[in-house]
Scaffold this motif. Structure first.
Motif, short mmCIF file in Angstrom:
data_model
loop_
_atom_site.label_atom_id
_atom_site.label_comp_id
_atom_site.label_asym_id
_atom_site.label_seq_id
_atom_site.Cartn_x
_atom_site.Cartn_y
_atom_site.Cartn_z
N GLY A 60 -7.15 12.50 -0.50
CA GLY A 60 -6.39 11.66 0.38
C GLY A 60 -5.32 12.17 1.24
O GLY A 60 -5.16 13.50 1.20
N SER A 61 -4.93 11.35 2.09
CA SER A 61 -3.70 11.76 2.78
C SER A 61 -2.33 11.61 2.13
O SER A 61 -1.97 10.54 1.91
CB SER A 61 -3.83 11.16 4.32
OG SER A 61 -2.53 11.45 4.79
N PHE A 62 -1.68 12.81 2.03
CA PHE A 62 -0.37 12.67 1.28
C PHE A 62 0.70 12.12 2.30
O PHE A 62 1.85 11.72 2.01
CB PHE A 62 0.04 13.97 0.70
CG PHE A 62 -1.02 14.43 -0.19
CD1 PHE A 62 -1.52 13.55 -1.02
CD2 PHE A 62 -1.36 15.91 0.16
CE1 PHE A 62 -2.57 14.35 -1.98
CE2 PHE A 62 -2.43 16.42 -0.87
CZ PHE A 62 -2.75 15.60 -1.80
N THR A 63 0.45 12.26 3.73
CA THR A 63 1.52 11.78 4.68
C THR A 63 1.18 10.15 4.73
O THR A 63 2.08 9.42 4.56
CB THR A 63 1.23 12.31 5.97
OG1 THR A 63 1.53 13.96 5.82
CG2 THR A 63 2.19 11.75 7.02
N GLU A 67 -4.20 2.95 0.64
CA GLU A 67 -4.69 2.17 1.75
C GLU A 67 -6.08 2.81 2.24
O GLU A 67 -6.42 4.15 2.27
CB GLU A 67 -3.63 2.01 2.71
CG GLU A 67 -4.28 1.35 3.87
CD GLU A 67 -3.01 1.05 5.09
OE1 GLU A 67 -3.25 0.09 5.94
OE2 GLU A 67 -2.03 1.78 4.86
N PRO A 68 -6.88 1.90 2.23
CA PRO A 68 -8.36 2.47 3.12
C PRO A 68 -7.89 3.05 4.16
O PRO A 68 -7.30 2.61 5.08
CB PRO A 68 -9.09 1.32 3.19
CG PRO A 68 -8.63 0.20 2.33
CD PRO A 68 -7.26 0.65 2.07
N ALA A 69 -8.48 4.45 4.30
CA ALA A 69 -8.26 5.01 5.63
C ALA A 69 -9.34 4.56 6.69
O ALA A 69 -10.70 5.12 6.53
CB ALA A 69 -8.60 6.70 5.52
N PHE A 128 0.76 -1.15 -0.11
CA PHE A 128 -0.05 -0.05 -0.04
C PHE A 128 0.81 1.19 -0.04
O PHE A 128 1.89 1.30 0.54
CB PHE A 128 -0.73 0.07 1.10
CG PHE A 128 -2.11 -0.82 1.30
CD1 PHE A 128 -3.05 -0.79 0.17
CD2 PHE A 128 -1.98 -2.05 2.18
CE1 PHE A 128 -4.02 -1.67 -0.07
CE2 PHE A 128 -3.23 -3.02 1.93
CZ PHE A 128 -4.11 -2.77 1.12
N GLY A 129 0.40 2.34 -0.68
CA GLY A 129 1.19 3.47 -0.55
C GLY A 129 2.35 3.84 -1.48
O GLY A 129 3.33 3.60 -0.79
N ASN A 130 2.07 4.04 -2.57
CA ASN A 130 3.30 4.33 -3.42
C ASN A 130 3.84 5.87 -3.13
O ASN A 130 3.01 6.71 -3.26
CB ASN A 130 3.04 4.20 -5.24
CG ASN A 130 4.24 4.03 -5.89
OD1 ASN A 130 4.80 5.01 -6.24
ND2 ASN A 130 4.77 2.87 -6.30
N LEU A 131 5.11 5.72 -2.89
CA LEU A 131 5.63 7.22 -2.56
C LEU A 131 5.42 8.22 -3.78
O LEU A 131 5.53 9.51 -3.35
CB LEU A 131 7.10 7.12 -2.57
CG LEU A 131 7.45 6.23 -1.25
CD1 LEU A 131 8.97 5.97 -1.17
CD2 LEU A 131 7.16 6.62 0.15
N ALA A 132 5.19 7.88 -4.94
CA ALA A 132 5.10 8.99 -5.96
C ALA A 132 3.63 9.57 -5.77
O ALA A 132 3.39 10.88 -6.11
CB ALA A 132 4.66 8.17 -7.33
N PHE A 133 2.70 9.01 -4.80
CA PHE A 133 1.51 10.05 -4.51
C PHE A 133 1.84 11.18 -3.66
O PHE A 133 1.18 12.13 -3.97
CB PHE A 133 0.56 8.92 -3.41
CG PHE A 133 -0.66 9.49 -3.15
CD1 PHE A 133 -1.81 10.06 -4.26
CD2 PHE A 133 -1.09 9.75 -1.79
CE1 PHE A 133 -2.89 10.57 -3.76
CE2 PHE A 133 -2.14 10.50 -1.42
CZ PHE A 133 -3.12 10.96 -2.45
N ARG A 134 2.85 11.17 -3.07
CA ARG A 134 3.50 12.36 -2.36
C ARG A 134 3.92 13.25 -3.19
O ARG A 134 3.67 14.59 -2.94
CB ARG A 134 4.62 11.85 -1.02
CG ARG A 134 3.91 10.91 0.06
CD ARG A 134 4.97 10.67 0.98
NE ARG A 134 4.44 9.95 2.04
CZ ARG A 134 5.25 9.52 3.07
NH1 ARG A 134 6.65 9.46 2.86
NH2 ARG A 134 4.63 8.51 3.99
N THR A 135 4.46 12.83 -4.05
CA THR A 135 4.79 13.78 -5.29
C THR A 135 3.60 14.36 -5.93
O THR A 135 3.55 15.63 -6.12
CB THR A 135 5.80 13.17 -6.54
OG1 THR A 135 7.00 12.64 -5.70
CG2 THR A 135 6.37 14.28 -7.16
#
Length: 468
Positions: free
Chosen positions: A148-151, A208-210, A104-111
């Motif tokens: 979504g939450s970028f953190t 990931e589901p929050a 879950f959570g590919n780091l590109a989402f933060r970009t």
């Protein structure tokens, strides 16, 4: 499907308008909900009432309408919102996922999120006319928390609610005209486009589901899609509620689209991974009951949960104001045209008689003269009765002033009791006999302590089961 009707929308009160000049001295939205008591205070605010009315009007506007929807007179503001979402979708192509091993959570989402944070004001300046640019500080926080939450790199019903609040803010300042024709386009065009964008974000960046409830939740990621989808199906009789159990489903409404989405991302029997939706399909006969029940569930399970709404900023357009004494107000509610007098709840015998001190209350409304509104149910239009404990529901809570006790006593000794000697009383009475049943091993140790080891035992070893 039954012919569309807007009579119900006409019976709802109009959504109020907030002039831009009123925001000059208003505080920008910040995170205000930190406790369960704050959740209850939020339900007494004018912003909460505006949101309830806004959702009711959106739902009523789509009754009897199918997807895809093409309005003969498209609204320019709704079209601008859809084009903005199209632009955000193109960013996904420009920021591909990184080859990382995380489930879950590919780091590109933060970009992707960092780019949204950087360009948010510019995007809203392009969306809104110059006369509404002073509203951007009061609208941007909801837009930023809509995807979504970028953190944490997750997405859930709280982010979906943030986008609905973003649309509410646009309607309060009249960028969106709150009339049935435009409200219908808001749901069937702008909101549908938002849902498809979020689905792609979830798939590409493995969000990931929050706060998922697992098989006991309605859906891992969304809720309003079912509210609006059941509204589309509410007044027709050709499609039964149980039709959702016979896939494939046509993408003619948001409810069917959401069910199809579940089949795409989950495997196994439907009744196992989506027990709530299966229960609705097998136990509720009419879509009207489904729709009203989902509204109540949304208010309780999303808006009534601190872990969900604590991430939603409040203030400014969504005023953080509330009545000091909810049980004595006769202010008109958003769903009734006449004043409603509420009855004070009768406290349970074990309920605490103490109340929150006045000094702990947040500051009053930032808009002087704004009417104080009682908390109102989204579906019945009746004011909420204050809970004796101040929480949204009973839950597993200790009695005020009393000890925290377990829900039930354990059936026997457990491993955790090794560090909790006070769980059981002393095993030896004054006369030396045991006062509670003991295990065979315990009995052996007691016998050895009194008479010494049995024959054949080595030291403190227990007797072998097959020894005579």
């Amino acid at each position: 499907m039954a012919s569309p009707s807007s009579s119900s929308t006409k019976s709802l009160p109009p959504l109020r308008e907030i002039p831009v000049s009123a925001l000059a001295s208003a505080a920008t939205p910040v995170l205000r909900i930190k406790t369960d008591e704050d959740v209850e205070l939020w339900k007494h605010t004018r912003g909460y009432q505006d949101y309830g009315l806004f959702l009711r009007r959106l739902a009523e506007s789509v009754v009897g309408y199918e997807l895809p929807y093409n309005d003969p007179d498209p609204d320019k503001s709704v079209t601008a919102i859809t084009e903005l979402l199209d632009k955000l979708d193109k960013w996904i192509d420009e920021i591909p996922p990184l080859p990382t091993p995380q489930r879950f959570g590919n780091l590109a989402f933060r970009t992707w999120g960092k780019r949204l944070e950087t360009e948010c004001d510019a995007l809203l300046q392009t969306l809104l006319p110059a006369s509404l640019h002073p509203c951007i500080p009061h609208i941007a926080p909801y837009f930023l928390t809509s995807f979504g939450s970028f953190t944490r790199m997750d997405y859930g019903t709280g982010h979906e609610t943030s986008f609905a609040l973003f649309l509410l803010c646009l309607a309060l300042v009249r960028f969106l005209d709150p009339v049935p024709a435009v409200e219908r386009q808001v749901v069937l065009c702008a909101f549908v486009r938002y849902v498809r964008l979020c689905w792609r974000l979830q798939d590409v960046y493995k969000l990931e589901p929050a706060g998922s409830h697992g098989v006991w939740g309605l859906d891992d990621y969304s809720f309003l899609t079912y509210v609006f989808g059941s509204a589309q199906l509410r007044d027709q009789t050709e499609i039964p509620v149980s039709a959702v159990l016979r896939p494939p489903l046509p993408p003619t409404n948001l409810y069917f689209m959401s069910i199809t989405r579940i089949h795409e991302v989950k495997f196994g029997p439907f009744h196992e991974h989506s027990s709530q939706l299966y229960s609705i399909a097998t136990n509720v006969q009419y879509w009207a009951k489904v729709h009203s029940g989902l509204f109540k569930m949304y208010e309780a399970e999303v808006l009534g949960k601190r872990v969900v709404v604590q991430h939603i900023p409040l203030g400014g357009l969504l005023e953080w104001d509330f009545r000091q004494n909810p049980s004595s107000s006769t202010a008109p509610t958003p769903f009734t045209s006449t004043p409603v007098t509420t009855m004070a709840a009768t406290a349970a015998p074990w309920a605490s008689s103490t109340t929150l001190p006045a000094t702990s209350m947040p500051p009053p409304s930032t808009f002087p003269g704004a009417p104080r509104m009682p908390p109102v149910s989204f579906t019945t239009g009746l004011p909420h009765l204050p809970h004796p404990l101040g929480g949204h529901g009973s839950g597993h809570r200790a009695r005020p002033g009393g000890p925290i006790v377990p829900a039930r006593a354990p059936l026997g000794p457990t491993a955790s009791m090794a560090v909790r000697p006070s769980v059981f009383p002393s095993t030896t009475s004054i006369g030396g006999s045991s006062t509670i049943p003991t295990t065979p091993e315990h009995a052996v140790r007691q016998s050895e302590a009194a008479h010494g080891p049995h024959e054949g035992d080595e030291g403190d070893k227990a007797r072998s089961p097959d020894s005579s």
